[in-house]
Design an enzyme around this catalytic site. Structure first.
Site, mmCIF file in Angstrom:
data_model
loop_
_atom_site.group_PDB
_atom_site.id
_atom_site.type_symbol
_atom_site.label_atom_id
_atom_site.label_comp_id
_atom_site.label_asym_id
_atom_site.label_seq_id
_atom_site.Cartn_x
_atom_site.Cartn_y
_atom_site.Cartn_z
ATOM 1 N N SER A 108 0.839 -1.195 0.000
ATOM 2 C CA SER A 108 0.000 0.000 0.000
ATOM 3 C C SER A 108 0.879 1.252 0.000
ATOM 4 O O SER A 108 1.978 1.240 0.557
ATOM 5 C CB SER A 108 -0.875 -0.021 1.247
ATOM 6 N N SER A 109 0.340 2.345 -0.572
ATOM 7 C CA SER A 109 1.118 3.595 -0.584
ATOM 8 C C SER A 109 1.355 4.115 0.835
ATOM 9 O O SER A 109 2.290 4.870 1.060
ATOM 10 C CB SER A 109 0.395 4.666 -1.407
ATOM 11 N N CYS A 110 0.501 3.688 1.791
ATOM 12 C CA CYS A 110 0.660 4.255 3.143
ATOM 13 C C CYS A 110 1.779 3.580 3.938
ATOM 14 O O CYS A 110 1.966 3.876 5.108
ATOM 15 C CB CYS A 110 -0.654 4.263 3.902
ATOM 16 N N TYR A 137 0.471 -1.460 10.989
ATOM 17 C CA TYR A 137 0.034 -1.986 9.689
ATOM 18 C C TYR A 137 1.183 -1.887 8.682
ATOM 19 O O TYR A 137 1.471 -2.833 7.940
ATOM 20 C CB TYR A 137 -1.162 -1.142 9.250
ATOM 21 N N LYS A 141 3.142 -4.831 6.626
ATOM 22 C CA LYS A 141 3.160 -4.859 5.150
ATOM 23 C C LYS A 141 4.599 -4.851 4.611
ATOM 24 O O LYS A 141 4.895 -5.511 3.622
ATOM 25 C CB LYS A 141 2.418 -3.640 4.601
ATOM 26 N N HIS A 180 -12.285 3.858 5.116
ATOM 27 C CA HIS A 180 -11.379 4.845 4.533
ATOM 28 C C HIS A 180 -12.168 6.126 4.237
ATOM 29 O O HIS A 180 -13.392 6.142 4.335
ATOM 30 C CB HIS A 180 -10.757 4.296 3.245
HETATM 31 N N1 LIG Z 1 -8.604 -0.311 0.379
HETATM 32 C C1 LIG Z 1 -7.558 0.417 0.033
HETATM 33 O O1 LIG Z 1 -7.639 1.661 -0.095
HETATM 34 C C2 LIG Z 1 -6.224 -0.225 -0.220
HETATM 35 C C3 LIG Z 1 -5.204 0.564 -0.761
HETATM 36 C C4 LIG Z 1 -3.961 -0.025 -0.983
HETATM 37 C C5 LIG Z 1 -3.762 -1.344 -0.671
HETATM 38 N N2 LIG Z 1 -4.775 -2.100 -0.152
HETATM 39 C C6 LIG Z 1 -4.478 -3.504 0.176
HETATM 40 O O2 LIG Z 1 -5.308 -4.349 -0.588
HETATM 41 C C7 LIG Z 1 -5.660 -5.515 0.166
HETATM 42 C C8 LIG Z 1 -7.175 -5.685 0.188
HETATM 43 O O3 LIG Z 1 -7.775 -4.519 0.744
HETATM 44 P P1 LIG Z 1 -9.359 -4.302 0.757
HETATM 45 O O4 LIG Z 1 -9.574 -2.838 0.828
HETATM 46 O O5 LIG Z 1 -9.996 -5.118 -0.295
HETATM 47 O O6 LIG Z 1 -9.725 -4.895 2.188
HETATM 48 P P2 LIG Z 1 -11.094 -5.575 2.678
HETATM 49 O O7 LIG Z 1 -12.228 -5.112 1.856
HETATM 50 O O8 LIG Z 1 -11.153 -5.367 4.147
HETATM 51 O O9 LIG Z 1 -10.856 -7.106 2.371
HETATM 52 C C9 LIG Z 1 -9.969 -7.885 3.111
HETATM 53 C C10 LIG Z 1 -10.420 -9.310 3.048
HETATM 54 O O10 LIG Z 1 -9.537 -10.107 3.842
HETATM 55 C C11 LIG Z 1 -10.308 -11.040 4.565
HETATM 56 N N3 LIG Z 1 -9.633 -11.454 5.780
HETATM 57 C C12 LIG Z 1 -9.182 -10.674 6.795
HETATM 58 N N4 LIG Z 1 -8.675 -11.438 7.772
HETATM 59 C C13 LIG Z 1 -8.819 -12.729 7.377
HETATM 60 C C14 LIG Z 1 -8.492 -13.975 7.973
HETATM 61 N N5 LIG Z 1 -7.925 -14.060 9.180
HETATM 62 N N6 LIG Z 1 -8.802 -15.103 7.289
HETATM 63 C C15 LIG Z 1 -9.403 -15.028 6.067
HETATM 64 N N7 LIG Z 1 -9.724 -13.884 5.462
HETATM 65 C C16 LIG Z 1 -9.434 -12.746 6.112
HETATM 66 C C17 LIG Z 1 -11.565 -10.275 4.892
HETATM 67 O O11 LIG Z 1 -12.595 -11.157 5.252
HETATM 68 P P3 LIG Z 1 -13.734 -10.659 6.281
HETATM 69 O O12 LIG Z 1 -14.357 -9.452 5.642
HETATM 70 O O13 LIG Z 1 -14.607 -11.827 6.361
HETATM 71 O O14 LIG Z 1 -13.027 -10.296 7.546
HETATM 72 C C18 LIG Z 1 -11.831 -9.531 3.591
HETATM 73 O O15 LIG Z 1 -12.554 -10.326 2.695
HETATM 74 C C19 LIG Z 1 -5.037 -5.310 1.538
HETATM 75 O O16 LIG Z 1 -3.811 -5.980 1.592
HETATM 76 C C20 LIG Z 1 -4.793 -3.826 1.624
HETATM 77 O O17 LIG Z 1 -3.707 -3.525 2.440
HETATM 78 C C21 LIG Z 1 -6.002 -1.574 0.066
#
Ligand SMILES: NC(=O)c1ccc[n+]([C@@H]2O[C@H](COP(=O)([O-])OP(=O)(O)OC[C@H]3O[C@@H](n4cnc5c(N)ncnc54)[C@H](OP(=O)(O)O)[C@@H]3O)[C@@H](O)[C@H]2O)c1
Length: 313
Positions: A108-110, A137, A141, A180
């Site tokens: 992630s950028s953060c 976090y 990462k 967010h």
């Molecule tokens: N959102 C952003 O702005 C952003 C920006 C840059 C990078 N990212 C990166 O992209 C990735 C996905 O982000 P996202 O925004 O899609 O997050 P999200 O919507 O919260 O999705 C994360 C997923 O991981 C699952 N998960 C968490 N803990 C788990 C566990 N112990 N066992 C199995 N599944 C688990 C969650 O399931 P449950 O919902 O059932 O808990 C959810 O389906 C992350 O690595 C994040 O750091 C996100």
């Protein structure tokens, strides 16, 4: 019959994971494997190792993580570092044990330093201090990214980290305690309209600049980079465009045909002032984002009104 490529998607129900599942499903060459958290808790090392050995995927994408905005990151510091380190280490080492050759980890950028030069290049990682509110976090990462980098060089594997800027998309989290800024903006504006209020209240002074990418574009980046052999193992993934939080609020209002007053709660933090990624490395490899904010936000607002609003009332 052509042999299909078996891809395991971790976190398929999340905002980015569901976009990855949707995008990969459009191509018949992939056989997609995923598992519900209830059946496979990714923090459980022995279960993850066994699962990966059983399914033996050709490629793995890690979109599972404990994710949240400034409040969640800062108030759940221990779960943020522990769960993220566990999930990613289990999948990365488990993939190595299962003979997986290609893997994408989402950074992630953060996780770049708080005062990194802008636009941020991949090489600025670890060049200065991190933002305090999301340090646990970010440390997790960075460990995941270093696992990929070192497993790639030590075991001759193709394990890469994509570093998206802030993302938005369908299936986002609208809980104001953990969301967010963009889903929070959408929710606050829709709520003000429903309650016939003529204002919304935002954290900070609205001047923080953010680059936003649509989740489907990150999914396309995963597809583009998964099997690609590249010298670099880290790629910034962004749009190159940045707006202030205030400008995003106004763009959403314009889309919803309202002009609400914005009250700034300056007792609350702004977060890092600016986070613009330099995406020249990804572009040189042949990838670039394609969804305009206008198109992405209209999809997101429709998704919110259709699928999330009822749960919020
Ligand atoms: N959102 C952003 O702005 C952003 C920006 C840059 C990078 N990212 C990166 O992209 C990735 C996905 O982000 P996202 O925004 O899609 O997050 P999200 O919507 O919260 O999705 C994360 C997923 O991981 C699952 N998960 C968490 N803990 C788990 C566990 N112990 N066992 C199995 N599944 C688990 C969650 O399931 P449950 O919902 O059932 O808990 C959810 O389906 C992350 O690595 C994040 O750091 C996100």
């Amino acid at each position: 019959m052509v042999n299909k490529s078996k891809i395991y998607i971790a976190g398929h129900k999340g905002m980015i994971g569901s976009a990855i599942l949707k995008t990969f499903s459009k191509n018949k060459k992939f056989n997609l494997i995923y598992e519900d958290k209830k059946k496979l808790d990714l923090t459980d090392q022995s279960k993850v190792f066994k699962y990966l050995k059983k399914i033996k995927p050709d490629g793995v994408i890690i979109a599972a993580a404990k994710v949240g905005g400034i409040v969640a990151n800062n108030s759940h510091r221990a779960p943020f570092i522990y769960e993220n380190i566990s999930i990613q280490s289990n999948i990365i080492h488990g993939s190595y044990l299962a003979g997986v050759k290609n893997l994408i980890f989402l950074g992630s950028s953060c996780i770049y330093p708080k005062f990194a030069e802008q636009p941020i290049k991949e090489k600025y990682l670890l060049s200065n201090y991190l933002e305090k509110t999301n340090e646990p976090y970010a440390i997790a990462k960075i460990a995941g990214l270093k696992l990929c980098e070192n497993y790639s060089s030590h075991y001759k594997l193709n394990y890469k980290t994509l570093m998206p800027c802030n993302a938005y998309g369908e299936n986002d989290n609208y809980d104001l305690n953990s969301s967010h800024f963009l889903p929070a903006l959408v929710k606050k504006i829709v709520e003000a309209i429903r309650k016939k209020k003529d204002y919304i209240t935002l954290w900070g002074n609205g001047k923080a600049l953010r680059e936003l990418i649509f989740s489907d574009d990150i999914a396309l980046a995963c597809k583009f980079f998964l099997e690609k052999k590249t010298k670099s193992k880290i790629f910034n993934i962004g749009t190159g465009l940045e707006y202030s939080v205030e400008q995003y609020a106004k763009l959403i209002m314009k889309h919803l045909n309202v002009n609400l007053r914005i009250i700034y709660d300056k007792t609350k933090p702004n977060g890092t002032h600016r986070k613009l990624l330099d995406t020249s490395l990804a572009k040189k490899s042949g990838w670039k984002s394609k969804t305009s904010f206008e198109k992405g936000i209209s999809i997101v607002i429709n998704d919110y009104l259709k699928n999330h609003l009822k749960k919020d009332i």
